[in-house]
Design a protein around this motif. Structure first.
Motif, PDB file in Angstrom:
ATOM      1  N   UNK A 301     -39.128  -8.643  45.310  1.00 32.19           N
ATOM      2  CA  UNK A 301     -39.640 -10.097  45.383  1.00 32.19           C
ATOM      3  C   UNK A 301     -38.966 -10.703  46.574  1.00 32.19           C
ATOM      4  N   UNK A 302     -39.511 -11.260  47.368  1.00 34.15           N
ATOM      5  CA  UNK A 302     -38.832 -12.234  48.569  1.00 34.15           C
ATOM      6  C   UNK A 302     -39.487 -13.747  48.383  1.00 34.15           C
ATOM      7  N   UNK A 303     -38.701 -14.555  48.377  1.00 31.82           N
ATOM      8  CA  UNK A 303     -38.929 -15.805  48.122  1.00 31.82           C
ATOM      9  C   UNK A 303     -38.698 -16.705  49.743  1.00 31.82           C
ATOM     10  N   UNK A 304     -39.817 -17.224  50.106  1.00 31.51           N
ATOM     11  CA  UNK A 304     -39.963 -17.587  51.628  1.00 31.51           C
ATOM     12  C   UNK A 304     -40.170 -19.034  51.523  1.00 31.51           C
ATOM     13  N   UNK A 305     -39.258 -19.951  51.844  1.00 33.19           N
ATOM     14  CA  UNK A 305     -39.659 -21.548  51.335  1.00 33.19           C
ATOM     15  C   UNK A 305     -39.169 -22.413  52.439  1.00 33.19           C
ATOM     16  N   UNK A 306     -39.576 -23.619  52.246  1.00 32.50           N
ATOM     17  CA  UNK A 306     -39.001 -24.731  53.333  1.00 32.50           C
ATOM     18  C   UNK A 306     -37.789 -25.023  52.841  1.00 32.50           C
ATOM     19  N   UNK A 307     -36.954 -25.688  53.692  1.00 39.64           N
ATOM     20  CA  UNK A 307     -35.451 -25.946  53.525  1.00 39.64           C
ATOM     21  C   UNK A 307     -35.790 -27.566  52.854  1.00 39.64           C
ATOM     22  N   UNK A 308     -35.858 -27.548  51.616  1.00 40.44           N
ATOM     23  CA  UNK A 308     -35.946 -28.710  51.073  1.00 40.44           C
ATOM     24  C   UNK A 308     -35.666 -28.497  49.531  1.00 40.44           C
ATOM     25  N   UNK A 309     -35.644 -29.837  48.729  1.00 38.85           N
ATOM     26  CA  UNK A 309     -35.055 -29.593  47.346  1.00 38.85           C
ATOM     27  C   UNK A 309     -36.028 -28.741  46.643  1.00 38.85           C
ATOM     28  N   UNK A 310     -37.394 -28.949  46.801  1.00 32.38           N
ATOM     29  CA  UNK A 310     -38.513 -28.026  46.154  1.00 32.38           C
ATOM     30  C   UNK A 310     -38.308 -26.662  46.649  1.00 32.38           C
ATOM     31  N   UNK A 311     -38.262 -26.622  47.936  1.00 33.68           N
ATOM     32  CA  UNK A 311     -37.941 -25.173  48.473  1.00 33.68           C
ATOM     33  C   UNK A 311     -36.847 -24.381  47.896  1.00 33.68           C
ATOM     34  N   UNK A 312     -35.685 -24.888  47.804  1.00 34.31           N
ATOM     35  CA  UNK A 312     -34.436 -24.046  47.206  1.00 34.31           C
ATOM     36  C   UNK A 312     -34.676 -23.889  45.839  1.00 34.31           C
ATOM     37  N   UNK A 313     -35.604 -24.550  44.977  1.00 24.55           N
ATOM     38  CA  UNK A 313     -35.919 -24.296  43.691  1.00 24.55           C
ATOM     39  C   UNK A 313     -36.831 -23.336  43.325  1.00 24.55           C
ATOM     40  N   UNK A 314     -37.345 -22.497  44.514  1.00 22.21           N
ATOM     41  CA  UNK A 314     -38.506 -21.585  44.512  1.00 22.21           C
ATOM     42  C   UNK A 314     -38.013 -20.417  43.475  1.00 22.21           C
ATOM     43  N   UNK A 315     -36.631 -19.639  43.976  1.00 23.47           N
ATOM     44  CA  UNK A 315     -36.256 -18.627  43.256  1.00 23.47           C
ATOM     45  C   UNK A 315     -35.877 -19.000  41.529  1.00 23.47           C
ATOM     46  N   UNK A 316     -35.550 -20.154  41.331  1.00 22.34           N
ATOM     47  CA  UNK A 316     -35.503 -20.554  39.792  1.00 22.34           C
ATOM     48  C   UNK A 316     -36.806 -20.367  39.430  1.00 22.34           C
ATOM     49  N   UNK A 317     -37.880 -21.030  39.989  1.00 24.17           N
ATOM     50  CA  UNK A 317     -39.132 -21.134  39.302  1.00 24.17           C
ATOM     51  C   UNK A 317     -39.589 -19.709  39.142  1.00 24.17           C
ATOM     52  N   UNK A 318     -39.353 -18.862  40.232  1.00 24.38           N
ATOM     53  CA  UNK A 318     -39.792 -17.246  40.076  1.00 24.38           C
ATOM     54  C   UNK A 318     -39.262 -16.802  38.601  1.00 24.38           C
ATOM     55  N   UNK A 319     -37.947 -16.870  38.523  1.00 26.71           N
ATOM     56  CA  UNK A 319     -37.029 -16.196  37.584  1.00 26.71           C
ATOM     57  C   UNK A 319     -37.551 -16.944  36.040  1.00 26.71           C
ATOM     58  N   UNK A 320     -37.671 -18.140  36.175  1.00 26.24           N
ATOM     59  CA  UNK A 320     -37.762 -18.652  34.650  1.00 26.24           C
ATOM     60  C   UNK A 320     -39.300 -19.064  34.058  1.00 26.24           C
TER      61      UNK A 320
END
Length: 434
Positions: A301-320
């Motif tokens: 899985x590849x997380x591709x996101x904006x550089x923002x507080x919400x963006x950097x939380x994408x991986x945590x959301x995918x894992x949890x």
């Protein structure tokens, strides 16, 4: 201005006499640069921007990508101002130094009086470059160019001013030269270290939308410009022969717009991967796609996101999240964009919003633990870099590079950093971006 239809060059008189139409083919012009404000746009300029962004109509893009791209093109003109100002300054001050030197022998006027024009020119150059180096509507590259020019001018003032003042035995000129030279060099040095500051668009989004509407009204819709991503929640019927298969890779984007760009440009076909957004786009096949993905034990899985507080939380959301990969052994790769990938860059468009400040304050401890103190401070200041500020070609290249890096996992030249292995899955971050 040339007509984009027949390439006939039309002067202002030609355009005025023909009510804004080409004198040869009568095709109307979308823009009249002489009637615009400080930012002037021509039809050939707008058409070339569309062609360049779409790689000659081979790639699809969003209206926001076009806004970023066009704004950056306008900024490139400012890059010459620092170099031009510096060159003009060096030529003029060289001439003035020769004039002052001749006065040392003729004694027609005092050295200080003869140096006043050079001092005035130095002050003007310093003010112009200092203003450019801190302007929010100037690119990072142009600001750095202005900062370097300030340092050069400071050195020139110190060398020439002190030399002439000693030869001419003028303490006032010596003091002025030291003050201006050291001040210019110090300020330029300080500005060169503060390039990671947010910017403002040269063109207001509403004004640009007006230009785009005008262009489409006259020339038709840009064939490769994507409409807003639609949230069609009606489940699509997928052939059972197709659902029997799975994908080797999944790209999860932080926004539907980025997922739409990748899908429209056939990234999923060329890389045997599924593409979804964290919001569930495309909704009509989301559940079916996730069912197919969960059947592949080797899925990456590849997380591709904006550089923002919400963006950097994408991986945590995918894992949890149970909706995604909670309690799964799947490997997750954070392609970016992360603040650590922004820091070395001099060309990324950094924005600053109040919403981003609030979002950063709400980052979970798990997300904070994956970031450095500098990254957290940068995000809490409200800084944001959107993926849509990159061209489709850049996004595809960056994502391809992230996938290639994951294949090299464990090799000596891997650009991946191991971050965490909690939640039952491994998590890696790509060290650079593009």
């Amino acid at each position: 201005m040339k007509c984009i239809r027949c390439s006939t060059d039309n002067t202002l008189k030609d355009r005025t006499d023909n009510q804004g139409r080409c004198k040869n083919c009568q095709h109307p012009f979308a823009f009249e640069p002489t009637a615009m404000g400080t930012v002037k746009v021509t039809d050939p300029m707008f058409a070339k921007a569309i062609a360049d962004l779409s790689a000659n109509n081979t790639l699809f893009f969003t209206p926001k990508q076009f806004l970023y791209f066009f704004d950056k093109r306008l900024r490139t003109k400012n890059l010459l101002s620092a170099k031009g100002c510096l060159l003009l300054y060096l030529v003029v001050t060289t001439f003035m130094t020769l004039v002052v030197g001749s006065n040392l022998f003729t004694h027609t006027v005092s050295v200080l009086m003869a140096s006043l024009p050079a001092i005035a020119i130095s002050l003007v150059a310093i003010v112009i470059l200092a203003s450019t180096s801190q302007s929010r509507k100037t690119s990072n590259r142009a600001r750095q160019s202005s900062a370097k020019a300030l340092q050069i001018i400071g050195g020139v003032i110190l060398a020439a001013g002190i030399g002439v003042s000693i030869i001419g035995n003028s303490f006032p000129l010596f003091a002025i030269s030291v003050f201006l030279g050291v001040g210019s060099f110090y300020y330029g040095r300080r500005q060169s270290r503060q390039m990671l500051i947010h910017q403002q668009l040269i063109v207001d989004a509403a004004l640009f939308q007006g230009w785009l509407d005008r262009w489409q009204q006259i020339n038709g819709s840009a064939t490769n410009m994507l409409p807003p991503a639609r949230e069609d929640r009606t489940p699509a019927t997928v052939n059972s022969d197709v659902t029997a298969y799975s994908f080797d890779r999944l790209v999860v984007c932080s926004s539907a717009a980025i997922a739409q760009i990748l899908i429209a440009n056939n990234f999923h076909f060329e890389n045997n991967c599924a593409i979804l957004s964290i919001t569930g786009y495309p909704q009509s096949i989301f559940d079916t796609t996730m069912g197919m993905l969960r059947r592949n034990p080797e899925l990456k899985v590849y997380a591709f996101h904006d550089c923002s507080a919400r963006g950097v939380g994408l991986v945590h959301q995918l894992r949890s999240s149970a909706k995604w990969f909670q309690n799964s052994s799947v490997e997750i790769f954070d392609v970016g964009l992360l603040p650590r990938q922004v820091f070395p860059s001099k060309s990324m468009f950094i924005q600053n919003t109040a919403d981003a400040v609030e979002a950063a304050k709400q980052m979970s401890p798990e997300v904070r633990s994956s970031l450095s103190e500098d990254e957290i401070t940068w995000l809490e200041a409200g800084n944001v870099v959107e993926l849509e500020s990159f061209t489709p070609q850049q996004l595809i290249h960056i994502l391809n590079r992230g996938i290639v890096s994951s294949r090299e996992l464990g090799s000596d030249d891997s650009s991946l950093i191991f971050i965490d292995s909690s939640y039952g899955n491994s998590y890696y971050a790509v060290e650079s971006f593009g």
